[in-house]
Design an enzyme around this catalytic site. Structure first.
Site, mmCIF file in Angstrom:
data_model
loop_
_atom_site.group_PDB
_atom_site.id
_atom_site.type_symbol
_atom_site.label_atom_id
_atom_site.label_comp_id
_atom_site.label_asym_id
_atom_site.label_seq_id
_atom_site.Cartn_x
_atom_site.Cartn_y
_atom_site.Cartn_z
ATOM 1 N N LYS A 22 6.506 1.528 75.021
ATOM 2 C CA LYS A 22 6.604 1.240 76.347
ATOM 3 C C LYS A 22 5.616 -0.029 76.948
ATOM 4 O O LYS A 22 5.888 -1.040 77.588
ATOM 5 C CB LYS A 22 5.836 2.492 77.350
ATOM 6 C CG LYS A 22 5.618 2.421 78.703
ATOM 7 C CD LYS A 22 5.279 3.287 79.453
ATOM 8 C CE LYS A 22 3.647 3.526 79.264
ATOM 9 N NZ LYS A 22 2.800 2.905 80.289
ATOM 10 N N ASN A 23 4.392 0.035 76.257
ATOM 11 C CA ASN A 23 3.212 -0.996 76.704
ATOM 12 C C ASN A 23 3.855 -2.492 76.063
ATOM 13 O O ASN A 23 3.043 -3.195 76.411
ATOM 14 C CB ASN A 23 1.999 -0.511 76.579
ATOM 15 C CG ASN A 23 1.487 0.512 77.271
ATOM 16 O OD1 ASN A 23 2.449 0.636 78.420
ATOM 17 N ND2 ASN A 23 0.685 1.249 77.219
ATOM 18 N N ARG A 92 1.994 0.278 88.244
ATOM 19 C CA ARG A 92 1.208 -0.878 87.905
ATOM 20 C C ARG A 92 1.668 -1.924 87.288
ATOM 21 O O ARG A 92 1.207 -3.256 87.466
ATOM 22 C CB ARG A 92 -0.285 -0.340 87.326
ATOM 23 C CG ARG A 92 -1.443 -1.294 87.232
ATOM 24 C CD ARG A 92 -2.677 -0.541 86.415
ATOM 25 N NE ARG A 92 -3.495 -1.580 85.965
ATOM 26 C CZ ARG A 92 -4.185 -2.370 86.896
ATOM 27 N NH1 ARG A 92 -4.227 -2.299 87.803
ATOM 28 N NH2 ARG A 92 -5.165 -3.227 86.109
ATOM 29 N N CYS A 116 -4.965 4.463 90.965
ATOM 30 C CA CYS A 116 -3.796 5.310 90.402
ATOM 31 C C CYS A 116 -4.654 6.614 89.824
ATOM 32 O O CYS A 116 -6.035 6.471 90.112
ATOM 33 C CB CYS A 116 -3.173 5.060 89.099
ATOM 34 S SG CYS A 116 -4.285 4.485 87.906
ATOM 35 N N ARG A 121 -8.451 0.446 89.110
ATOM 36 C CA ARG A 121 -7.711 -0.584 87.935
ATOM 37 C C ARG A 121 -7.594 -1.707 88.879
ATOM 38 O O ARG A 121 -6.359 -2.090 89.516
ATOM 39 C CB ARG A 121 -6.612 0.240 87.612
ATOM 40 C CG ARG A 121 -6.902 1.384 86.651
ATOM 41 C CD ARG A 121 -5.737 2.159 86.326
ATOM 42 N NE ARG A 121 -5.007 1.194 85.187
ATOM 43 C CZ ARG A 121 -3.939 1.674 84.575
ATOM 44 N NH1 ARG A 121 -3.458 2.818 85.174
ATOM 45 N NH2 ARG A 121 -3.478 1.116 83.835
ATOM 46 N N VAL A 123 -7.118 -5.838 89.779
ATOM 47 C CA VAL A 123 -6.286 -7.012 89.056
ATOM 48 C C VAL A 123 -7.064 -8.305 89.272
ATOM 49 O O VAL A 123 -6.560 -9.306 89.068
ATOM 50 C CB VAL A 123 -4.952 -7.177 89.515
ATOM 51 C CG1 VAL A 123 -4.416 -6.072 88.935
ATOM 52 C CG2 VAL A 123 -5.048 -7.355 91.210
ATOM 53 N N ASP A 304 -5.654 5.817 75.465
ATOM 54 C CA ASP A 304 -4.495 6.544 75.723
ATOM 55 C C ASP A 304 -4.070 7.772 74.745
ATOM 56 O O ASP A 304 -3.104 8.272 74.955
ATOM 57 C CB ASP A 304 -3.274 5.419 75.535
ATOM 58 C CG ASP A 304 -3.238 4.435 76.652
ATOM 59 O OD1 ASP A 304 -2.443 3.483 76.567
ATOM 60 O OD2 ASP A 304 -3.850 4.538 77.712
ATOM 61 N N ARG A 396 7.894 8.969 82.454
ATOM 62 C CA ARG A 396 7.290 7.465 82.838
ATOM 63 C C ARG A 396 7.096 6.962 81.345
ATOM 64 O O ARG A 396 7.642 5.913 81.318
ATOM 65 C CB ARG A 396 6.305 7.406 83.793
ATOM 66 C CG ARG A 396 6.044 7.971 84.906
ATOM 67 C CD ARG A 396 5.064 7.369 85.699
ATOM 68 N NE ARG A 396 4.627 5.894 85.316
ATOM 69 C CZ ARG A 396 3.619 5.166 85.693
ATOM 70 N NH1 ARG A 396 2.939 5.638 86.789
ATOM 71 N NH2 ARG A 396 3.267 3.819 85.768
HETATM 72 C C1 EPZ Z 1 -2.948 -1.268 79.886
HETATM 73 O O1 EPZ Z 1 -3.237 -1.036 81.253
HETATM 74 C C2 EPZ Z 1 -1.972 -0.150 79.252
HETATM 75 N N1 EPZ Z 1 -0.721 -0.372 80.363
HETATM 76 C C3 EPZ Z 1 -2.670 1.203 79.800
HETATM 77 O O2 EPZ Z 1 -1.828 2.163 79.454
HETATM 78 C C4 EPZ Z 1 -4.095 1.292 78.902
HETATM 79 O O3 EPZ Z 1 -4.614 2.386 78.976
HETATM 80 C C5 EPZ Z 1 -4.776 0.205 79.199
HETATM 81 O O4 EPZ Z 1 -4.124 -0.979 79.047
HETATM 82 C C6 EPZ Z 1 -6.073 0.169 78.359
HETATM 83 O O5 EPZ Z 1 -5.675 0.004 76.912
HETATM 84 C C7 EPZ Z 1 0.104 -1.198 80.130
HETATM 85 O O6 EPZ Z 1 0.094 -1.985 78.760
HETATM 86 C C8 EPZ Z 1 1.276 -1.253 80.739
HETATM 87 P P1 EPZ Z 1 -6.784 -2.902 81.277
HETATM 88 P P2 EPZ Z 1 -3.861 -2.235 81.830
HETATM 89 O O7 EPZ Z 1 -6.461 -4.067 82.188
HETATM 90 O O8 EPZ Z 1 -3.673 -3.533 81.498
HETATM 91 C C9 EPZ Z 1 -10.515 -3.001 84.237
HETATM 92 C C10 EPZ Z 1 -0.512 4.338 79.459
HETATM 93 O O9 EPZ Z 1 -0.975 5.396 79.360
HETATM 94 N N2 EPZ Z 1 -9.896 -3.842 84.772
HETATM 95 O O10 EPZ Z 1 -6.881 -3.177 79.903
HETATM 96 O O11 EPZ Z 1 -3.757 -2.087 83.502
HETATM 97 C C11 EPZ Z 1 -9.652 -1.690 84.386
HETATM 98 O O12 EPZ Z 1 -10.019 -1.122 85.817
HETATM 99 C C12 EPZ Z 1 -1.216 3.192 80.161
HETATM 100 O O13 EPZ Z 1 0.489 3.672 78.737
HETATM 101 C C13 EPZ Z 1 -10.662 -4.681 85.782
HETATM 102 O O14 EPZ Z 1 -11.599 -4.391 86.312
HETATM 103 O O15 EPZ Z 1 -5.541 -1.852 81.629
HETATM 104 C C14 EPZ Z 1 -9.921 -0.851 83.339
HETATM 105 O O16 EPZ Z 1 -11.339 -0.138 83.535
HETATM 106 C C15 EPZ Z 1 -2.247 3.728 81.097
HETATM 107 N N3 EPZ Z 1 -10.108 -5.809 86.442
HETATM 108 C C16 EPZ Z 1 -10.261 -1.996 82.090
HETATM 109 O O17 EPZ Z 1 -10.558 -2.981 82.766
HETATM 110 C C17 EPZ Z 1 -8.800 -6.354 86.014
HETATM 111 O O18 EPZ Z 1 -8.446 -7.608 86.664
HETATM 112 C C18 EPZ Z 1 -9.223 -1.879 81.353
HETATM 113 O O19 EPZ Z 1 -7.892 -2.279 82.005
HETATM 114 C C19 EPZ Z 1 -8.064 -5.719 84.807
HETATM 115 C C20 EPZ Z 1 -8.652 -4.663 84.420
#
Ligand code: EPZ
Length: 416
Positions: A22-23, A92, A116, A121, A123, A304, A396
């Protein structure tokens, strides 16, 4: 609202085919916005988030001809540079259209993702990176409005590791003028799969999979064909389910080389694991031993997989400490596991699980994707019947999970 009814107690046995990741699929589908040619994707998983992404891209004007587990995307007629709130709020990952739209069309309006279940989370890192590349960004009425004549390469250092942040900026950089360096980049295998697809489309990318990725911008990208990598989290989920039930299963079309940390933890819990090309066999004879976990960016233990391993620890020999360092609220499964008789204490981002001999079936509620997987695993081992409610969360991110579990001998069915 659909539910799953599970009669616990069967040991999982047999073979299960692992679906496309998926990811990896979600960012790679967004790469279709970067070219006017056709992008042909195979091994696409049949799950809700992929359908949502197809809907989002189609309403932007991407022409999609979908077959089973494959689809062709044609971005030549894209005429709507917007990802509306009603689509972003359910997924997201829709934020991943931002980089490609600004890079190819010079403009994008993407709704800020709501929070969520597992955390706020933000951006901010996606936005900061695009600004560093020269995009003008205004946040108005809950939307990110980005414009740029042509993005310029930049040296971007992430404050923290962000998977989709890395993916968004890597995609944007493929069409920017000059060179972009992404430092403290995410090293997840899904980032590498996206990079491989972009390179097949003519992008110049070095270092994907390391913490420094260098992209030299090109004028245009062309079409390509790409097979999506297998899902390492689905793989880990089935392996943990087999370990929890004391079963013996073989994953097919799986990759062990991207699961080192998870396989090591399963061996630590007492599982016998044999790896061959495309296959992973797990055999669990004894009651699992409790294993401590600390989540962190790849190649460390994946966040995850935290909820799934917690379910394993609830019935393991001994106590375990689980520390969740990535998300501020990823213990939503704890109170549901407690309803099944689990003994878990939570202090901030640390959970202490004291293994019990037996869980008792009950009605529990899924709250997010991986929490639902953890409740299914617990239901497979609990005595009696477990009903898991709100399983749209599960749908999902897992392809036909109960059909795959039935094939492995589980007593599980979907009820309305
Ligand atoms: C990806 O989410 C995955 N989703 C998530 O999988 C996974 O849990 C996560 O990476 C961590 O490995 C997809 O790839 C679609 P991050 P993402 O940006 O990219 C903070 C699942 O179950 N952050 O790596 O959204 C954020 O809040 C899903 O399949 C900021 O502060 O996660 C988090 O604490 C759930 N500012 C940390 O970084 C930003 O601009 C890591 O988030 C971006 C992120």
């Amino acid at each position: 609202m659909q539910k799953l009814a599970i009669q616990g107690g069967t040991k999982l046995r047999g073979e299960v085919r692992i679906s496309g990741a998926k990811n990896a699929a979600l960012p790679i589908m967004c790469a279709s916005l970067l070219t006017a040619d056709e992008l042909h994707l195979s091994n696409l998983p049949d799950m809700h988030d992929v359908k949502t992404m197809e809907k989002l891209l189609a309403q932007m004007g991407v022409q999609i001809s979908a077959a089973s587990q494959a689809a062709t995307f044609n971005g030549s007629q894209v005429d709507k540079l917007e990802a509306p709130y009603d689509m972003v709020k359910t997924m997201r990952a829709a934020i991943l259209v931002l980089g490609p739209l600004v890079a190819r069309f010079g403009e994008a309006r993407v709704s800020l993702p709501g929070g969520c279940a597992i955390g706020s989370r933000p951006v901010d890192l996606h936005i900061k990176g695009l600004q560093a590349m020269g995009a003008e960004i205004h946040i108005e009425h809950g939307y990110i409005h980005a414009t740029a004549k042509r993005l310029k390469g930049a040296h971007i250092s992430f404050d923290l590791v962000s998977v989709t942040g890395t993916e968004n900026l890597m995609m944007a950089a493929t069409l920017a003028e000059g060179e972009t360096v992404l430092e403290n980049a995410a090293r997840e295998p899904e980032v590498v799969d996206l990079a491989n697809c972009l390179i097949a489309m003519g992008a110049k990318i070095k270092g994907a999979g390391s913490d420094t990725i260098t992209i030299s911008g090109v004028a245009k990208l062309h079409g390509a064909s790409h097979r999506v990598m297998p899902d390492r989290i689905e793989s880990g989920t089935f392996l943990v389910a087999a370990a929890a039930t004391g079963g013996n299963i073989t994953l097919t079309e799986a990759r062990a080389d991207i699961l080192d940390n998870v396989l090591d933890k399963l061996r630590e819990a007492g599982a016998k694991i044999v790896v061959s090309t495309g296959r992973i066999n797990i055999d669990m004879q004894l009651r699992p031993t409790a294993v401590n976990l600390r989540t962190a960016p790849y190649p460390a233990f994946p966040t995850d997989m935290q909820a799934q391993f917690m379910a394993l620890n609830t019935i393991a020999e001994g106590s375990a400490i689980v520390v969740e360092t990535i998300f501020e609220n990823r213990f939503m499964h704890v109170q549901e596991l407690r309803r099944l008789g689990a003994q878990i204490d939570v202090e901030g981002n640390t959970a202490i699980i004291k293994g019990v001999a037996q869980l008792e079936g009950a009605t529990v509620m899924a709250t997010d994707l991986r929490a639902s997987a953890s409740l299914v695993i617990a239901g497979l081992v609990a005595q009696g019947e477990t009903i898991v409610d709100r399983i749209y969360h599960l749908d999902r991110g897992y392809e036909h999970i109960e059909a795959k579990l039935v094939k492995l001998g589980a007593n599980i069915s979907r009820i309305k």
